[in-house]
Design a protein around this motif. Sequence first.
Motif, short mmCIF file in Angstrom:
data_model
loop_
_atom_site.label_atom_id
_atom_site.label_comp_id
_atom_site.label_asym_id
_atom_site.label_seq_id
_atom_site.Cartn_x
_atom_site.Cartn_y
_atom_site.Cartn_z
N ARG A 92 -48.39 20.82 -38.57
CA ARG A 92 -47.53 21.90 -38.06
C ARG A 92 -46.07 21.47 -38.00
NH1 ARG A 92 -52.06 23.52 -33.88
NH2 ARG A 92 -53.11 25.08 -35.14
N LEU A 93 -45.84 20.25 -37.57
CA LEU A 93 -44.47 19.72 -37.54
C LEU A 93 -43.90 19.64 -38.96
CD1 LEU A 93 -42.05 18.40 -36.12
CD2 LEU A 93 -43.24 16.20 -36.36
N ALA A 94 -44.71 19.19 -39.92
CA ALA A 94 -44.25 19.10 -41.31
C ALA A 94 -43.88 20.48 -41.85
CB ALA A 94 -45.33 18.46 -42.18
N ILE A 95 -44.63 21.49 -41.48
CA ILE A 95 -44.32 22.86 -41.91
C ILE A 95 -42.99 23.29 -41.30
CG2 ILE A 95 -44.99 25.29 -41.68
CD1 ILE A 95 -47.92 24.25 -42.05
N GLU A 96 -42.80 23.03 -40.02
CA GLU A 96 -41.53 23.39 -39.38
C GLU A 96 -40.35 22.71 -40.07
OE1 GLU A 96 -41.92 22.43 -35.23
OE2 GLU A 96 -43.63 23.76 -34.96
N ARG A 164 -46.42 25.80 -51.62
CA ARG A 164 -45.76 26.29 -52.84
C ARG A 164 -46.05 27.78 -53.04
NH1 ARG A 164 -44.19 23.98 -57.86
NH2 ARG A 164 -43.41 25.68 -59.14
N GLY A 165 -47.27 28.21 -52.72
CA GLY A 165 -47.60 29.63 -52.82
C GLY A 165 -46.74 30.46 -51.89
N ALA A 166 -46.60 30.01 -50.64
CA ALA A 166 -45.75 30.73 -49.68
C ALA A 166 -44.30 30.77 -50.18
CB ALA A 166 -45.83 30.07 -48.31
N ASP A 177 -37.32 35.66 -44.67
CA ASP A 177 -37.07 34.34 -44.07
C ASP A 177 -37.86 34.15 -42.77
OD1 ASP A 177 -35.26 34.02 -46.13
OD2 ASP A 177 -33.47 34.02 -44.85
N ALA A 178 -37.84 35.16 -41.93
CA ALA A 178 -38.50 35.04 -40.62
C ALA A 178 -40.02 34.93 -40.73
CB ALA A 178 -38.14 36.26 -39.75
N GLU A 179 -40.58 35.29 -41.85
CA GLU A 179 -42.03 35.24 -42.01
C GLU A 179 -42.51 34.01 -42.78
OE1 GLU A 179 -43.74 38.92 -43.38
OE2 GLU A 179 -42.33 40.09 -42.17
N LEU A 180 -41.57 33.20 -43.29
CA LEU A 180 -41.98 32.03 -44.07
C LEU A 180 -42.77 31.03 -43.22
CD1 LEU A 180 -42.04 30.38 -46.65
CD2 LEU A 180 -39.73 29.54 -46.11
N ALA A 181 -42.25 30.65 -42.07
CA ALA A 181 -42.95 29.68 -41.22
C ALA A 181 -44.29 30.21 -40.73
CB ALA A 181 -42.07 29.26 -40.04
N PRO A 182 -44.36 31.44 -40.18
CA PRO A 182 -45.67 31.94 -39.73
C PRO A 182 -46.70 32.01 -40.88
CG PRO A 182 -43.93 33.30 -38.81
CD PRO A 182 -43.28 32.37 -39.79
N ALA A 188 -51.95 26.95 -43.45
CA ALA A 188 -52.31 25.57 -43.10
C ALA A 188 -53.42 25.55 -42.06
CB ALA A 188 -51.09 24.82 -42.59
N ASN A 189 -53.35 26.43 -41.07
CA ASN A 189 -54.40 26.49 -40.05
C ASN A 189 -55.75 26.80 -40.68
OD1 ASN A 189 -52.70 25.88 -37.94
ND2 ASN A 189 -52.30 28.01 -37.42
N THR A 190 -55.76 27.72 -41.63
CA THR A 190 -57.01 28.07 -42.32
C THR A 190 -57.54 26.89 -43.10
OG1 THR A 190 -56.31 30.38 -42.48
CG2 THR A 190 -58.07 29.67 -43.97
#
Length: 198
Positions: A92-96, A164-166, A177-182, A188-190
């Motif tokens: 999760r930190l890496a995604i942020e 890469r898909g996201a 932009d606001a939806e990239l992290a979620p 990733a959670n899945t």
Amino acid sequence: MPGSKTRVSTFEKGEPVRQRILDAAERLLRSGEAEFSMRDLAAEAGVSFATPFNQFGSKAGIMHALSARRIETMAERYAAVTPPVDATGRVRLAIEVAVAVMLDEPDVNRAVMGSIATAGPARADALTRSTAFWTLAVGASEGEAAPNRQRWRDLPIQLALAFRGALSFWSAGELPDAELAPAALATANTLMLGFAKQ
């Protein structure tokens, strides 16, 4: 117009040529010139017309090198923080971190991501670099048992593919932009849930 003769004098002596070319490409992208020509790039970098070709082979090669810069920045920023002990928290930190890098300059990064789907003269290594970044996040900690570490060994490449898909949907303008992290976190959670059930 890009590449005015006065720009050449602003380069520091001894600055590596590849670095100058990549910096010039980023300046052109920042100014909204995603379709810059190699002639524009050479002028902006203060090098001969042939130099970008000699260093990178093509514009696609330059864009792949700019993508590699982004992944290196992600890894540097991730290494600069103290990650959580658990793999889920680290991912999760890496995604942020990765999303923050992409959103630092969204227009430039959309142009880079949108163009790296083009094959260059040399084999690209974006998947290898991205997998290495996600390996930092998934990498085993002292608190995890060996079987858990072994079970999650294939997760980094899956995270690289998913992120890469996201980014592809984001660079195409389909994901704000606001939806990239979620979106990246949900994917990733899945993935992590699937690996945890193995």
